[in-house]
Write an enzyme that holds these catalytic residues in place. Structure first.
Site, short mmCIF file in Angstrom:
data_model
loop_
_atom_site.label_atom_id
_atom_site.label_comp_id
_atom_site.label_asym_id
_atom_site.label_seq_id
_atom_site.Cartn_x
_atom_site.Cartn_y
_atom_site.Cartn_z
N HIS A 1 0.83 -1.21 0.00
CA HIS A 1 0.00 0.00 0.00
C HIS A 1 0.85 1.25 0.00
CE1 HIS A 1 -3.87 -2.01 1.44
NE2 HIS A 1 -4.11 -1.40 0.30
N ARG B 1 -10.25 0.31 -13.49
CA ARG B 1 -9.83 -1.02 -13.03
C ARG B 1 -10.68 -1.40 -11.81
NH1 ARG B 1 -4.37 1.02 -14.72
NH2 ARG B 1 -3.45 -0.57 -16.06
N ARG C 1 -14.14 -1.45 -16.84
CA ARG C 1 -13.73 -2.83 -17.11
C ARG C 1 -14.30 -3.74 -16.03
NH1 ARG C 1 -7.42 -4.01 -17.51
NH2 ARG C 1 -7.50 -3.95 -15.25
N GLU D 1 -5.26 -8.19 -24.91
CA GLU D 1 -4.02 -8.25 -24.12
C GLU D 1 -3.44 -9.66 -24.08
OE1 GLU D 1 -4.95 -6.84 -20.18
OE2 GLU D 1 -6.86 -7.89 -20.13
N ASN E 1 0.31 -3.72 -21.37
CA ASN E 1 1.08 -4.26 -20.24
C ASN E 1 1.09 -5.79 -20.29
OD1 ASN E 1 1.07 -1.61 -19.48
ND2 ASN E 1 -0.50 -1.85 -17.91
N ASP E 2 -0.10 -6.36 -20.45
CA ASP E 2 -0.17 -7.82 -20.49
C ASP E 2 0.26 -8.36 -21.85
OD1 ASP E 2 -0.89 -8.80 -17.93
OD2 ASP E 2 -2.78 -7.75 -18.16
N ARG F 1 5.62 -9.26 -16.08
CA ARG F 1 5.64 -7.81 -15.92
C ARG F 1 6.10 -7.38 -14.54
NH1 ARG F 1 -0.74 -6.25 -16.51
NH2 ARG F 1 -0.26 -4.41 -15.30
N CYS G 1 -4.75 1.23 -23.74
CA CYS G 1 -4.79 1.74 -22.37
C CYS G 1 -3.66 1.20 -21.48
CB CYS G 1 -6.15 1.46 -21.73
SG CYS G 1 -6.51 -0.30 -21.58
C1 PEP Z 1 -2.87 -3.84 -19.64
O1 PEP Z 1 -2.67 -5.04 -19.46
O2 PEP Z 1 -2.21 -3.12 -20.43
C2 PEP Z 1 -3.90 -3.13 -18.87
C3 PEP Z 1 -4.24 -1.89 -19.14
O3 PEP Z 1 -4.48 -3.79 -17.84
P1 PEP Z 1 -3.77 -4.06 -16.41
O4 PEP Z 1 -2.51 -3.25 -16.38
O5 PEP Z 1 -4.76 -3.65 -15.39
O6 PEP Z 1 -3.53 -5.51 -16.45
MG MG Z 2 -4.08 -6.22 -18.40
#
Ligand code: PEP
Ligand code: MG
Length: 528
Positions: free
Chosen positions: A182, A287, A323, A420, A441-442, A452, A489
């Site tokens: 946190h 999220r 989402r 993703e 990101n994923d 990641r 995103c």
């Molecule tokens: C992603 O995977 O790019 C994404 C936006 O979702 P998260 O980072 O919440 O997995």
């Molecule tokens: Mg993701």
């Protein structure tokens, strides 16, 4: 003689530059004295009551919902019989109040620290925080104030100490810590630079330091020329930030007149209080797995409905994409997510929602009801196969039909998906989605087979590598063929160096963390 310069390396948990006097938190004297006039059991109850009152006061004083939630967690723990009973039993055995409380906390810490679930391991810091606060109350003392602007050096830092501190350009260097704790989350959201996992070093004779998270280094007792170079970088960073902030207003348009929509990613309704809806083109990602923190909240349709309505009201008619839960992997929700040997490749996102259709229906019902208020779209995470999206769609249709039958105000929102998982990106033409949002990101971690959460595999996670760009190109071109909306995103959109390649691939919509809004708009305006 002044101490010689030392460079201490660590892992970056919150980026930035800081400069200030060192404050060694672990050197604060431990509080062990009991209230002199009271018998131990009464002293313990009095200190407990005082600690709860202090935490409640902190909670009332903060506007940050994440912070408030973690303070509420501490109050709930301090009222929890399973934590208190071992302390009371130890008092009955004749231990003094301080020793009894330490024993109870140690027992709980042992349970939390041995837990497989990273959520509980990260909560150990809260327990240590509570231990110290009650001990301070027993000693009749309040915590010493960390001097404003200090660089705090410690094994770990507890959330309430973070919230009590006036950071003013200071920072944090921890020998322990976790980027998922946190306190790391709070540091990132407040822009306080933070390093974790620093090796042991001898603090003797050192008074000042620079914290440079670009190099992942704490520079202790910096030499004059190092200090001067750092001051130049700090000034450059501050003026770049001031210039970028001045570009927050107005649309993001390239020199050639191409408009690019720039939306924001949020995790919490509280974040919106500090943001101006006029600075973005809506919300591209909520999220909800970070918004809903417990299993009880997953079953609370009214609570979710209220949160989604607040988000829509803030957006004042701009589009909002919420989402559905992407719980699992590094985002556990106790009592809902499952423990697996390889969580990033496990039951997360839509896989978990489809495995819990009753809870999924509650979320979809709250979303349909909120959609009545404004332009809400719903997006499903971690979709791998067309059948998963189809199943989510069936459930959404059923929920909307049921609301209609019951005469409850609602609107069936458009249903889109995150792209993703490489399998979905490669076959995106097979999915019946109303819109697409690329989760880089994923996508990057799955296509490069590099977690990641593993900073040491950073070179494999380069967002501009050909494999990633080809997948993005496939998705953008399929969206163009079907004339459906496509956005990106993931964090890649927030990196100015990635903006030109993304626009060149045909993206006309990006969604970024609110702190990145100004720099991304500036990068777009600099494009030809
Ligand atoms: C992603 O995977 O790019 C994404 C936006 O979702 P998260 O980072 O919440 O997995
Ligand atoms: Mg993701």
């Amino acid at each position: 003689m002044s101490a010689s310069m030392l460079r201490v390396h660590g892992t970056v948990a919150s980026p930035g530059l800081a400069e200030g006097p060192l404050y060694f938190l672990d050197d604060e004297p431990a509080s062990v004295r009991t209230f002199d006039a009271l018998p131990p059991a009464e002293a313990f109850e009095a200190a407990l009551g005082q600690a709860i009152a202090e935490i409640e006061h902190l909670g009332r004083a903060t506007l940050d919902e994440n912070a408030r939630a973690l303070l509420e967690f501490q109050v709930a723990m301090l009222e929890d019989e399973s934590l208190l009973e071992p302390a009371r039993a130890a008092l009955r055995e004749g231990l003094d109040a301080g020793a009894a409380w330490r024993r109870a906390i140690e027992l709980q810490l042992a349970q939390f620290e041995s837990a497989e679930d990273p959520y509980f391991r990260a909560r150990s810091a809260d327990l240590e925080d509570m231990r110290e606060r009650v001990l301070r109350c027993l000693a009749g003392a309040r915590a010493k104030r960390i001097p404003p602007g200090a660089i705090v050096v410690a094994r770990d830092l507890v959330p309430s100490r973070f919230l009590e501190t006036d950071w003013q350009g200071g920072g944090i260097a921890l020998s322990g810590g976790s980027a998922k704790s946190h306190v790391a989350m709070l540091a990132r959201s407040r822009g306080v630079p933070m390093l974790i996992g620093t090796p042991p070093w001898d603090p003797n004779g050192h008074r000042e330091a620079l914290l440079d998270t670009e190099a992942g280094t704490l520079i202790v007792s910096p030499a004059t020329e190092v200090r001067a170079a750092f001051a130049r970088r700090l000034a450059g960073l501050q003026s770049a930030k001031a210039a970028a902030d001045s570009s927050l207003s107005g649309p993001a348009v390239t020199q050639g007149g191409q408009v690019i929509k720039v939306m924001i990613n949020i995790a919490d309704v509280g974040e919106l209080a500090r943001l101006d809806p006029a600075h973005c083109d809506g919300i591209g990602l909520v999220r909800t797995e970070l918004l809903l923190k417990s299993r009880a909240e997953l079953g609370d349709e009214e609570g979710q409905y209220a949160a989604y309505c607040s988000i829509l009201r803030w957006a004042r008619g701009a589009p909002v994409t919420i989402r559905t839960l992407d719980a699992g992997s590094d985002k556990p929700i106790p009592g809902y997510t499952v423990e697996e040997s390889n969580p990033f490749l496990g039951t997360r996102g839509v896989r978990l929602s489809l495995a819990n259709p009753e809870l999924f229906a509650i979320q979809l019902r709250a979303l349909c009801r909120a959609a009545h208020l404004g332009p809400l779209r719903v997006m499903v995470p971690m979709v791998t196969l067309p059948a998963e999206l189809a199943a989510a769609k069936r459930l959404l249709d059923e929920v909307a039909a049921e609301l209609l039958a019951r005469g409850i105000a609602h609107r069936r929102p458009e249903l889109g998906m995150m792209v993703e998982v490489p399998a979905a990106a490669l076959t995106i033409d097979l999915f019946d989605a109303a819109f697409l949002s690329i989760g880089s990101n994923d996508l990057i971690q799955y296509v490069s087979a590099a977690g990641r959460d593993l900073a040491h595999l950073g070179s494999l996670q380069e967002p501009l590598q050909p494999a990633v760009l080809r997948l993005i190109e496939t998705v953008v071109s399929a969206a163009g063929d079907r004339a459906i909306d496509v956005s990106l995103c993931g964090d890649m959109a927030a990196e100015p160096r990635c903006v030109a390649p993304l626009v060149a691939l045909g993206l006309r919509s990006l969604s970024v963390a609110p702190v990145a809004l100004a720099r991304v708009k500036s990068a777009i305006r600099a494009l030809p």
